[in-house]
Write a protein that holds these residues in place. Structure first.
Motif, PDB file in Angstrom:
ATOM      1  N   SER A 124      -3.076  10.062  20.362  1.00  0.00           N
ATOM      2  CA  SER A 124      -1.906   9.287  20.789  1.00  0.00           C
ATOM      3  C   SER A 124      -0.768  10.165  21.285  1.00  0.00           C
ATOM      4  CB  SER A 124      -1.420   8.397  19.644  1.00  0.00           C
ATOM      5  OG  SER A 124      -0.960   9.165  18.555  1.00  0.00           O
ATOM      6  N   SER A 125      -0.699  11.429  20.816  1.00  0.00           N
ATOM      7  CA  SER A 125       0.411  12.296  21.218  1.00  0.00           C
ATOM      8  C   SER A 125       0.381  12.648  22.698  1.00  0.00           C
ATOM      9  CB  SER A 125       0.408  13.584  20.376  1.00  0.00           C
ATOM     10  OG  SER A 125      -0.696  14.412  20.714  1.00  0.00           O
ATOM     11  N   ILE A 126      -0.800  12.541  23.324  1.00  0.00           N
ATOM     12  CA  ILE A 126      -0.901  12.886  24.748  1.00  0.00           C
ATOM     13  C   ILE A 126      -1.357  11.705  25.606  1.00  0.00           C
ATOM     14  CG2 ILE A 126      -1.317  15.339  24.317  1.00  0.00           C
ATOM     15  CD1 ILE A 126      -4.312  14.773  24.796  1.00  0.00           C
ATOM     16  N   GLN A 127      -1.478  10.506  25.005  1.00  0.00           N
ATOM     17  CA  GLN A 127      -2.008   9.386  25.790  1.00  0.00           C
ATOM     18  C   GLN A 127      -1.067   8.972  26.917  1.00  0.00           C
ATOM     19  OE1 GLN A 127      -2.746   6.171  23.069  1.00  0.00           O
ATOM     20  NE2 GLN A 127      -0.585   5.724  22.702  1.00  0.00           N
ATOM     21  N   ILE A 128       0.237   9.081  26.697  1.00  0.00           N
ATOM     22  CA  ILE A 128       1.169   8.720  27.775  1.00  0.00           C
ATOM     23  C   ILE A 128       1.111   9.753  28.903  1.00  0.00           C
ATOM     24  CG2 ILE A 128       3.627   8.497  28.335  1.00  0.00           C
ATOM     25  CD1 ILE A 128       3.979   6.957  25.772  1.00  0.00           C
TER      26      ILE A 128
END
Length: 417
Positions: A237-241
């Protein structure tokens, strides 16, 4: 009205928590959007936002549990939400005066993380004091269900606000939501009585919680699994954006829409948790949920631009459904199983390990994203989640979760209003 909806104090707790969670879900998308769009942050810096937000669990997690056990929970919750309101309210002010920087954004995430540690420990211990044992599963399902609903609405709202007013407007919405939560919690009539306890040294109290978790095979297994799975989920989730916006070329509005659609899985998971527990048994349903969630994560790195985003939606939808349903079941399990007088310390001891991997995940996610690529890092995180499932071996032969730890006295009745 039926069930807990007829309980005024629970409705207030639910309203306050749901509102603040909606704000937090908006901010969880708005913070990295501010970093990516406004501050032009690197992949590592964006992932660092996740790391610093969870770092306080490593710093104050253990003593926080002992302090919360000594105090009435409601005032702790009020103070934490007030601090969060002030911290996140300062971010749009800094942006308005042109002084918002990446270090400032990281500092806000860090301070908000400290408040969240104390709030989470107090909040989890407060629900069993408001409702009866037989209502805990219903209460947790309602709270997790509304939390999942905010995960649906939050990213979409963040994307809409970003398109209309700029990414920082989502952080302002978060600050307002904490103010609403303060008003709701203040209106709760039930007053908790904390039983007087011997003023033993803080170190001794912390050690009691650690020994309880380390000596219990069920709690120990759950803690270890949570640590590894959080490493995978938070790294993802830390790099999904970054993955959605830079690798796949999605704009802020589309990013919000994708994450909102995917989060519908959490609403489904919360709604089905009680039924799954009744049909298969609580422990068996928990295992089935985790076994379902892990392979679904593999669809994420297979996604592409345009209609290829559907695979990312399906991936996160499946993960959210499985994880949220299992969280409803395990939260109820801990609240029924653990001695109330040790609950804060047991929770903080387990959370130190379980949540302590999240800052590491943020750093690793960002570092790997820059070293081997964002898509490749998603593959690594997916593999780690699958490898974590065998850690739940102590639950394989159980149909139902154990109801009470050995030697634990019956739990107190709900608080009078």
């Amino acid at each position: 009205m039926k069930g807990l909806w007829g309980n005024r104090d629970f409705r207030l707790l639910w309203t306050g928590e749901t509102t603040s969670m909606l704000g937090s879900m908006v901010a969880s998308t708005a913070l990295p959007l501010v970093a990516v769009v406004t501050l032009r942050a690197s992949t590592f810096e964006v992932a660092l936002l996740t790391a610093v937000a969870w770092l306080p669990w490593l710093v104050v997690g253990l003593p926080a549990g002992a302090w919360v056990d000594r105090l009435p929970k409601r005032p702790v919750m009020l103070l934490c939400n007030t601090v969060s309101m002030a911290v996140f309210g300062s971010v749009p002010l800094a942006a308005a005066f042109g002084v918002l920087t990446m270090p400032y954004l990281l500092a806000a995430a860090l301070l908000g993380g400290f408040a969240k540690v104390f709030f989470t420990l107090a909040y989890r211990a407060y629900l069993p004091a408001l409702v009866g044992d037989e209502e805990l599963l219903e209460g947790n399902a309602k709270l997790h269900g509304s939390e999942s609903a905010t995960q649906v609405a939050g990213p979409g709202l963040a994307g809409l606000l970003a398109q209309l007013f700029g990414p920082v407007s989502g952080i302002l919405a978060d600050a307002v939501s904490f103010g609403v939560s303060v008003l709701c919690v203040r209106a709760i009539r039930a007053r908790e009585t904390v039983a007087p306890a011997a003023r033993t040294p803080l170190r001794t109290q912390i050690a009691e919680g650690l020994r309880f978790v380390a000596g219990d095979r069920y709690l120990r297994s759950l803690m270890t699994f949570s640590a590894v799975s959080n490493l995978a989920l938070s790294g993802y989730s830390s790099i999904q954006i970054v993955f959605l916006s830079r690798t796949l070329g999605a704009g802020p509005g589309l990013v919000g829409l994708v994450l909102a659609l995917a989060a519908v899985g959490g609403v489904l998971g919360a709604a089905l948790a009680g039924r799954l527990g009744a049909r298969f048994g609580t422990a068996r349903a928990f295992l089935l949920c985790e076994i379902f969630a892990a392979p679904m994560m593999l669809l994420g790195p297979l996604s592409g631009p345009g209609w290829g985003l559907v695979l990312f939606v399906l991936a996160v939808f499946g993960v959210c459904a499985g994880v949220v349903a299992s969280n409803v079941l395990t939260t109820t399990f801990r609240q029924q199983y653990c001695p109330p007088e040790l609950f804060g310390r047991i929770t903080s001891s387990a959370s130190l390990v379980a949540y302590g991997t999240i800052p590491l995940a943020g750093v690793l996610g960002g570092a790997l994203g820059e070293a081997i690529g964002v898509r490749e890092t998603l593959w690594v995180a997916s593999g780690v989640l699958i490898l974590a499932v065998p850690l739940l071996a102590p639950y394989r032969k159980l149909r139902e979760f154990p109801v009470r730890a050995a030697g634990r006295p019956p739990r107190r009745q709900p608080l009078p209003t």
